[in-house]
Design a protein around this motif. Structure first.
Motif, short mmCIF file in Angstrom:
data_model
loop_
_atom_site.label_atom_id
_atom_site.label_comp_id
_atom_site.label_asym_id
_atom_site.label_seq_id
_atom_site.Cartn_x
_atom_site.Cartn_y
_atom_site.Cartn_z
N SER A 176 -9.58 8.90 -13.55
CA SER A 176 -9.48 10.35 -13.30
C SER A 176 -8.20 10.86 -13.97
O SER A 176 -7.13 10.86 -13.40
CB SER A 176 -9.47 10.63 -11.80
OG SER A 176 -8.41 9.93 -11.19
N VAL A 177 -8.37 11.28 -15.24
CA VAL A 177 -7.25 11.81 -16.03
C VAL A 177 -7.54 13.27 -16.29
O VAL A 177 -8.70 13.68 -16.46
CB VAL A 177 -7.12 11.02 -17.36
CG1 VAL A 177 -6.02 11.58 -18.23
CG2 VAL A 177 -6.88 9.55 -17.09
N SER A 178 -6.50 14.05 -16.38
CA SER A 178 -6.68 15.49 -16.58
C SER A 178 -7.30 15.78 -17.95
O SER A 178 -7.17 15.00 -18.89
CB SER A 178 -5.34 16.21 -16.45
OG SER A 178 -4.52 15.89 -17.55
N LEU A 179 -7.95 16.90 -18.02
CA LEU A 179 -8.61 17.32 -19.25
C LEU A 179 -7.60 17.52 -20.38
O LEU A 179 -7.88 17.19 -21.53
CB LEU A 179 -9.39 18.62 -19.00
CG LEU A 179 -10.17 19.17 -20.18
CD1 LEU A 179 -11.22 18.16 -20.64
CD2 LEU A 179 -10.82 20.49 -19.81
N SER A 180 -6.43 18.03 -20.06
CA SER A 180 -5.41 18.26 -21.09
C SER A 180 -4.97 16.93 -21.73
O SER A 180 -4.73 16.87 -22.93
CB SER A 180 -4.22 19.01 -20.52
OG SER A 180 -3.59 18.23 -19.52
N GLU A 181 -4.89 15.88 -20.92
CA GLU A 181 -4.52 14.57 -21.47
C GLU A 181 -5.63 14.05 -22.39
O GLU A 181 -5.35 13.47 -23.45
CB GLU A 181 -4.24 13.57 -20.34
CG GLU A 181 -2.93 13.83 -19.63
CD GLU A 181 -2.63 12.80 -18.56
OE1 GLU A 181 -2.92 11.61 -18.78
OE2 GLU A 181 -2.14 13.20 -17.50
N LEU A 182 -6.89 14.24 -21.97
CA LEU A 182 -8.01 13.82 -22.82
C LEU A 182 -8.02 14.61 -24.14
O LEU A 182 -8.28 14.05 -25.21
CB LEU A 182 -9.34 14.02 -22.09
CG LEU A 182 -9.70 12.98 -21.04
CD1 LEU A 182 -10.96 13.38 -20.31
CD2 LEU A 182 -9.87 11.61 -21.68
N GLN A 183 -7.73 15.89 -24.06
CA GLN A 183 -7.68 16.71 -25.27
C GLN A 183 -6.53 16.25 -26.19
O GLN A 183 -6.67 16.22 -27.41
CB GLN A 183 -7.51 18.18 -24.92
CG GLN A 183 -8.76 18.82 -24.38
CD GLN A 183 -8.53 20.26 -23.97
OE1 GLN A 183 -7.41 20.66 -23.62
NE2 GLN A 183 -9.61 21.06 -24.01
N LEU A 184 -5.42 15.89 -25.58
CA LEU A 184 -4.27 15.42 -26.35
C LEU A 184 -4.64 14.14 -27.12
O LEU A 184 -4.34 14.02 -28.31
CB LEU A 184 -3.09 15.17 -25.41
CG LEU A 184 -1.76 14.84 -26.05
CD1 LEU A 184 -1.29 16.01 -26.91
CD2 LEU A 184 -0.73 14.52 -24.98
N VAL A 185 -5.31 13.23 -26.44
CA VAL A 185 -5.74 11.99 -27.10
C VAL A 185 -6.75 12.33 -28.20
O VAL A 185 -6.68 11.76 -29.31
CB VAL A 185 -6.34 11.01 -26.06
CG1 VAL A 185 -7.00 9.83 -26.76
CG2 VAL A 185 -5.28 10.53 -25.09
#
Length: 148
Positions: free
Chosen positions: A61-70
């Motif tokens: 469960s990681v935030s969407l912003s972190e996924l977008q950053l990756v």
């Protein structure tokens, strides 16, 4: 006996020097190509690692912003890989050009070396002919001297 002196020896030396320089340039171009290929390999490895991180992050469960950053970083790595592929094509072209230049230099050197060999053969033939004529003259003089 006179020694052989090739009148165009400086040209032969120049052609040999040009060939050696072309060999160095080819070696340098191959080295640069290998560096580029190694760099591409590292970029691909880094992209693979970040893809795994992205998949792990998606499962956790990681935030969407972190996924977008990756995801943005993966896109950046894709651009880097494309640029590196262009660099590799340029480096390969330099290697091909250097190989062609070396082949030309080798042909030039071979032509001049053959010309030198032919000149040396003519010199040896002329020297042997001269020596044979001198020996014939000595034999003739001895024969005439012993006949009288």
């Amino acid at each position: 006996m006179a020694s052989f002196r090739y009148s165009y020896q400086k040209i032969v030396d120049l052609k040999t020097s040009e060939k050696t320089q072309a060999e160095w340039l080819l070696s340098s171009a191959i080295g640069a190509l290998q560096v580029e290929e190694l760099s591409l390999s590292e970029l691909r490895q880094k992209r693979f690692e970040w893809e795994e991180k992205q998949q792990e992050s998606a499962l956790l469960s990681v935030s969407l912003s972190e996924l977008q950053l990756v995801q943005h970083y993966l896109e950046y790595l894709d651009c880097c890989i494309e640029n590196k592929l262009r660099d590799i094509r340029r480096a390969q072209q330099k290697v091909d050009n250097s190989r062609s230049e070396l082949a030309d230099r080798m042909k030039d050197e071979k032509v001049w070396m053959k010309a030198k060999e032919h000149a040396h053969e003519r010199f040896r033939y002329a020297t042997q002919l001269k020596e044979q004529n001198e020996l014939d003259e000595i034999a003739t003089v001895r024969y005439i001297a012993s006949a009288t």
